[in-house]
Design a protein around this motif. Structure first.
Motif, short mmCIF file in Angstrom:
data_model
loop_
_atom_site.label_atom_id
_atom_site.label_comp_id
_atom_site.label_asym_id
_atom_site.label_seq_id
_atom_site.Cartn_x
_atom_site.Cartn_y
_atom_site.Cartn_z
N GLY A 35 0.78 -1.23 0.00
CA GLY A 35 0.00 0.00 0.00
C GLY A 35 0.81 1.27 0.00
O GLY A 35 0.24 2.36 -0.10
N VAL A 36 2.13 1.18 0.12
CA VAL A 36 2.99 2.38 0.16
C VAL A 36 3.40 2.73 -1.27
O VAL A 36 4.04 1.92 -1.95
CB VAL A 36 4.24 2.13 1.03
N PRO A 37 3.07 3.94 -1.76
CA PRO A 37 3.41 4.30 -3.14
C PRO A 37 4.89 4.60 -3.31
O PRO A 37 5.53 5.17 -2.42
CB PRO A 37 2.57 5.55 -3.38
N MET A 38 5.42 4.22 -4.47
CA MET A 38 6.82 4.47 -4.79
C MET A 38 7.02 4.38 -6.29
O MET A 38 6.23 3.76 -7.00
CB MET A 38 7.74 3.48 -4.07
N ASP A 60 8.35 8.67 -0.63
CA ASP A 60 8.26 9.60 0.48
C ASP A 60 8.23 8.82 1.79
O ASP A 60 7.54 7.79 1.89
CB ASP A 60 7.01 10.47 0.36
N VAL A 61 8.96 9.32 2.78
CA VAL A 61 9.07 8.63 4.08
C VAL A 61 8.31 9.43 5.13
O VAL A 61 8.56 10.62 5.33
CB VAL A 61 10.54 8.47 4.48
N THR A 62 7.39 8.77 5.80
CA THR A 62 6.67 9.32 6.94
C THR A 62 6.56 8.24 8.01
O THR A 62 6.77 7.04 7.72
CB THR A 62 5.25 9.78 6.56
N GLY A 80 7.29 14.30 10.51
CA GLY A 80 7.41 15.00 9.24
C GLY A 80 7.51 14.05 8.06
O GLY A 80 7.11 12.88 8.12
N GLN A 81 8.09 14.56 6.97
CA GLN A 81 8.19 13.79 5.73
C GLN A 81 9.49 14.11 5.01
O GLN A 81 9.91 15.26 4.93
CB GLN A 81 7.01 14.11 4.81
N GLY A 82 10.13 13.06 4.47
CA GLY A 82 11.35 13.22 3.68
C GLY A 82 11.31 12.32 2.46
O GLY A 82 10.38 11.53 2.28
#
Length: 340
Positions: A35-38, A60-62, A80-82
């Motif tokens: 489910g994690v988009p990449m 994106d990493v959260t 946050g997000q990176g």
């Protein structure tokens, strides 16, 4: 959709771009892993000279997406997000090698055990290199961020749920520690070994002691006590569960031997059988010869500095003027502040 490409994981994509030639097959496009988009690309060369397949991607990493991927972190340790990029190098019959680079811009980090935090608006990078063994092998962990830089290897527990040991070629924290460091966790507590490098006590922050028992063996090249006072040839150990808590020895500015005992609450006891040499090496008083030096230091109440008791017995003053003894007395009264 497939659960075979990544064993135990669900990989899905609506549409992918496939390109083939006489030398290379490539597939690229947006995918979802659990489910994690990449964004992912796959390339495989043909022929006897072709190397292993290369898989590259970005995501994106959260905290939420890490949790979806089965990576659990202590609450509040990452916010946050990176943006992260990764590269996989699968080889037949071998664990897949991987490299992950994470930009820490936009990510907040917190490690309470180190009394360290990075705000989300500060820059930084994290690189992970390893192999997809069971548990995952982290052959290199390199972090560069304000007030914290480290580079070394990390070992995980058999179920991958916790770090059990780490060996850093460089561990730099808050401007007060910059040294090779080995850490391990045992049933009795944490064990730390510092060999080489520098410790700067002028910049060491205060803080509550760790609730986990800690044993530290240290032999830095240099310990900076004050602007003009450095300890070299230092060797010692600290055990937070022992009494006294620690002992060490060293040379004041490389010229005079001194011994120390550390007690709980920040108390320190320093001694030397050549007190005159210690005072001269520290640049405090140059005309004392010999003598037994004893110095007891205790932190004062918050903001009041350090309290100390000093004694120097059986010493001689080389100069004849009567003012020399007055100077020695004034020096003795100021010594705790000079040392701390």
């Amino acid at each position: 959709t497939s659960d075979r490409i990544v064993p135990g994981r669900r990989l899905a994509a609506e549409a992918l771009e496939l390109t083939a030639s006489n030398t290379t097959l490539s597939v690229r496009g947006p995918m979802r892993l659990d489910g994690v988009p990449m964004e992912v690309s796959f390339a495989q060369g043909f022929g006897p000279e072709a190397g292993p397949a290369q898989i590259r991607g970005a995501l994106d990493v959260t905290p939420e997406r890490l949790a979806d991927l089965g990576i659990s972190l202590p609450p509040g340790s990452l916010t946050g997000q990176g943006r992260a990029t990764f590269e996989l190098s699968p080889r037949a019959g071998e664990p897949t090698r991987f490299v992950t680079d994470l930009s820490l811009a936009g990510i907040g980090l917190s490690i309470p055990a180190l009394e360290w935090e990075k705000p989300a608006d500060a820059a930084g990078t994290l690189r992970l290199e390893g192999r997809t063994t069971e548990p995952v092998s982290l052959d290199r962990v390199a972090l560069a961020a304000p007030e914290l830089a480290l580079d070394g290897r990390v070992a995980l527990a058999a179920d991958g749920s916790a770090i059990t040991s780490a060996a850093f070629e460089r561990f730099a924290l808050g401007g007060w520690l910059d040294a090779p460091l080995i850490w391990s966790r045992t049933a009795e507590g944490d064990e730390i070994e510092i060999s080489g490098g520098r410790i700067d006590l002028r910049k060491r922050p205060g803080g509550a002691p760790s609730e986990t028992p800690v044993r530290i063996r240290f032999a830095p090249e240099e310990v900076i006590v004050a602007d003009s006072i450095r300890l070299t040839d230092v060797a010692g150990q600290i055990d937070s569960a022992a009494a006294p808590m620690g002992r060490f020895k060293g040379q004041v500015n490389g010229r005079a031997a001194i011994n120390g005992v550390l007690r709980k609450g920040g108390e320190a006891f320093l001694s030397s059988e050549d007190g005159g040499a210690v005072l001269a090496a520290a640049g405090i008083f140059r005309n004392a010869v010999g003598g037994t030096l004893r110095l007891s230091l205790k932190p004062g109440v918050e903001g009041s500095g350090v309290n100390g008791i000093f004694s120097l017995q059986d010493t001689r003053v080389r100069t004849a003027p009567a003012l020399a003894e007055l100077l020695l007395l004034a020096t003795i009264l100021a010594l705790p502040d000079r040392l701390m």
